[in-house]
Design a protein around this motif. Sequence first.
Motif, PDB file in Angstrom:
ATOM      1  N   HIS A  93      14.477   3.844  -0.750  1.00  0.00           N
ATOM      2  CA  HIS A  93      13.934   2.485  -0.783  1.00  0.00           C
ATOM      3  C   HIS A  93      12.810   2.302   0.229  1.00  0.00           C
ATOM      4  CE1 HIS A  93      17.370   0.181  -2.954  1.00  0.00           C
ATOM      5  NE2 HIS A  93      16.708   0.999  -3.738  1.00  0.00           N
ATOM      6  N   LEU A  94      12.928   2.912   1.386  1.00  0.00           N
ATOM      7  CA  LEU A  94      11.851   2.826   2.367  1.00  0.00           C
ATOM      8  C   LEU A  94      10.589   3.483   1.815  1.00  0.00           C
ATOM      9  CD1 LEU A  94      10.975   1.945   5.192  1.00  0.00           C
ATOM     10  CD2 LEU A  94      11.770   4.158   6.033  1.00  0.00           C
ATOM     11  N   ALA A  95      10.731   4.636   1.171  1.00  0.00           N
ATOM     12  CA  ALA A  95       9.573   5.311   0.567  1.00  0.00           C
ATOM     13  C   ALA A  95       8.972   4.460  -0.548  1.00  0.00           C
ATOM     14  CB  ALA A  95       9.976   6.678   0.031  1.00  0.00           C
ATOM     15  N   LEU A  96       9.811   3.837  -1.370  1.00  0.00           N
ATOM     16  CA  LEU A  96       9.309   2.971  -2.440  1.00  0.00           C
ATOM     17  C   LEU A  96       8.602   1.743  -1.879  1.00  0.00           C
ATOM     18  CD1 LEU A  96      12.232   3.099  -5.023  1.00  0.00           C
ATOM     19  CD2 LEU A  96       9.966   4.145  -5.218  1.00  0.00           C
ATOM     20  N   PHE A  97       9.139   1.196  -0.796  1.00  0.00           N
ATOM     21  CA  PHE A  97       8.512   0.042  -0.158  1.00  0.00           C
ATOM     22  C   PHE A  97       7.136   0.411   0.384  1.00  0.00           C
ATOM     23  CE2 PHE A  97       7.914  -2.665   3.628  1.00  0.00           C
ATOM     24  CZ  PHE A  97       7.902  -3.906   3.004  1.00  0.00           C
ATOM     25  N   ILE A  98       7.045   1.559   1.055  1.00  0.00           N
ATOM     26  CA  ILE A  98       5.760   2.026   1.579  1.00  0.00           C
ATOM     27  C   ILE A  98       4.794   2.298   0.432  1.00  0.00           C
ATOM     28  CG2 ILE A  98       4.644   3.940   2.813  1.00  0.00           C
ATOM     29  CD1 ILE A  98       7.192   4.005   4.597  1.00  0.00           C
ATOM     30  N   LEU A  99       5.294   2.877  -0.662  1.00  0.00           N
ATOM     31  CA  LEU A  99       4.463   3.121  -1.839  1.00  0.00           C
ATOM     32  C   LEU A  99       3.927   1.809  -2.411  1.00  0.00           C
ATOM     33  CD1 LEU A  99       3.343   5.063  -4.018  1.00  0.00           C
ATOM     34  CD2 LEU A  99       5.493   4.678  -5.258  1.00  0.00           C
ATOM     35  N   SER A 100       4.756   0.776  -2.449  1.00  0.00           N
ATOM     36  CA  SER A 100       4.309  -0.532  -2.953  1.00  0.00           C
ATOM     37  C   SER A 100       3.185  -1.103  -2.096  1.00  0.00           C
ATOM     38  CB  SER A 100       5.471  -1.523  -2.969  1.00  0.00           C
ATOM     39  OG  SER A 100       6.468  -1.111  -3.834  1.00  0.00           O
ATOM     40  N   VAL A 101       3.349  -1.023  -0.793  1.00  0.00           N
ATOM     41  CA  VAL A 101       2.302  -1.524   0.108  1.00  0.00           C
ATOM     42  C   VAL A 101       1.034  -0.691  -0.051  1.00  0.00           C
ATOM     43  CG1 VAL A 101       1.689  -1.884   2.531  1.00  0.00           C
ATOM     44  CG2 VAL A 101       3.959  -2.509   1.723  1.00  0.00           C
ATOM     45  N   HIS A 102       1.177   0.617  -0.162  1.00  0.00           N
ATOM     46  CA  HIS A 102       0.021   1.504  -0.342  1.00  0.00           C
ATOM     47  C   HIS A 102      -0.718   1.184  -1.637  1.00  0.00           C
ATOM     48  CE1 HIS A 102      -2.474   5.064  -0.297  1.00  0.00           C
ATOM     49  NE2 HIS A 102      -2.016   5.375  -1.512  1.00  0.00           N
ATOM     50  N   LEU A 103       0.021   1.018  -2.739  1.00  0.00           N
ATOM     51  CA  LEU A 103      -0.624   0.673  -4.012  1.00  0.00           C
ATOM     52  C   LEU A 103      -1.342  -0.666  -3.934  1.00  0.00           C
ATOM     53  CD1 LEU A 103       2.032   1.826  -6.628  1.00  0.00           C
ATOM     54  CD2 LEU A 103      -0.208   2.832  -6.195  1.00  0.00           C
ATOM     55  N   THR A 104      -0.737  -1.615  -3.253  1.00  0.00           N
ATOM     56  CA  THR A 104      -1.384  -2.920  -3.082  1.00  0.00           C
ATOM     57  C   THR A 104      -2.681  -2.773  -2.295  1.00  0.00           C
ATOM     58  OG1 THR A 104       0.779  -3.990  -3.129  1.00  0.00           O
ATOM     59  CG2 THR A 104      -1.052  -5.272  -2.248  1.00  0.00           C
ATOM     60  N   PHE A 105      -2.657  -1.965  -1.244  1.00  0.00           N
ATOM     61  CA  PHE A 105      -3.884  -1.728  -0.473  1.00  0.00           C
ATOM     62  C   PHE A 105      -4.937  -1.010  -1.306  1.00  0.00           C
ATOM     63  CE2 PHE A 105      -1.985  -1.869   4.074  1.00  0.00           C
ATOM     64  CZ  PHE A 105      -2.081  -3.249   4.045  1.00  0.00           C
ATOM     65  N   ARG A 106      -4.522  -0.089  -2.161  1.00  0.00           N
ATOM     66  CA  ARG A 106      -5.477   0.616  -3.029  1.00  0.00           C
ATOM     67  C   ARG A 106      -6.159  -0.353  -3.985  1.00  0.00           C
ATOM     68  NH1 ARG A 106      -4.909   6.258  -4.161  1.00  0.00           N
ATOM     69  NH2 ARG A 106      -6.726   5.807  -5.430  1.00  0.00           N
TER      70      ARG A 106
END
Length: 167
Positions: free
Chosen positions: A75-88
Motif C-alpha cells: 500500500h505504501l508503494a501504491l500510495f507513492i505511485l499515485s502521487v508520482h502519477l499525479t505529479f507526472r
Amino acid sequence: LVGSVTTLGVIRSGSAGNDSHSYLALANGILHGHYSQYWWLPEAFPDTFRTPGFPAYLAMILALTGTWRAIVLVHLALFILSVHLTFRVMARFSFGTAARNVFLLLLLSSQNIIVYIPLVNPEVLAITCLVAVIAAPIVYVWHRYQLHQVSAALLQRAEQLERDGDD
C-alpha cells in the motif's frame, strides 16, 4: 502529524482494520479453493456480499509473502505511485511548483488516506487504480498532441525551406 501518529500506532498494535477479518478469511478461502470465509468447513456455502477483486489481491500478496503485514509495504508503494502519477500529469500540463505544493498540502490535510496505508482495506488500491485510469488517457492524449505539434512544425519548416530554395 495526527495521521502519521495514528498510522504508526496502528502498525505497532498489529491491527489490520475493521473489515480485515472478512477480507483475510476470504483471501485464505481463495488460496484453499473456496470463495468463502468458512473455507475449512466440509460444505462450502456463499457467505458474503463482497466482490472477489480485493480478496484475490490479498490472496496474491499472502501467496507471495506469507503474511498480511506485507500489505503495508504494498500500500505504501501504491500510495507513492499515485502521487508520482499525479505529479507526472501535472508536469505534462506544465503546472508549476506552486500547484504541486498545493497538491501536497491538500494531500497532507486529508489524513484519512494516510491512515489507510497499513490497513487491510481497498481504499489505497482504489485510489491508485483511479489515478492510473485518469492519468493514462491524459498522458496518451498529451503525447499525441505533442507529436502532432512537432510533426506540423517540422513539415512547415520543410515547406518553407523548399519554397526558399535552400537545400
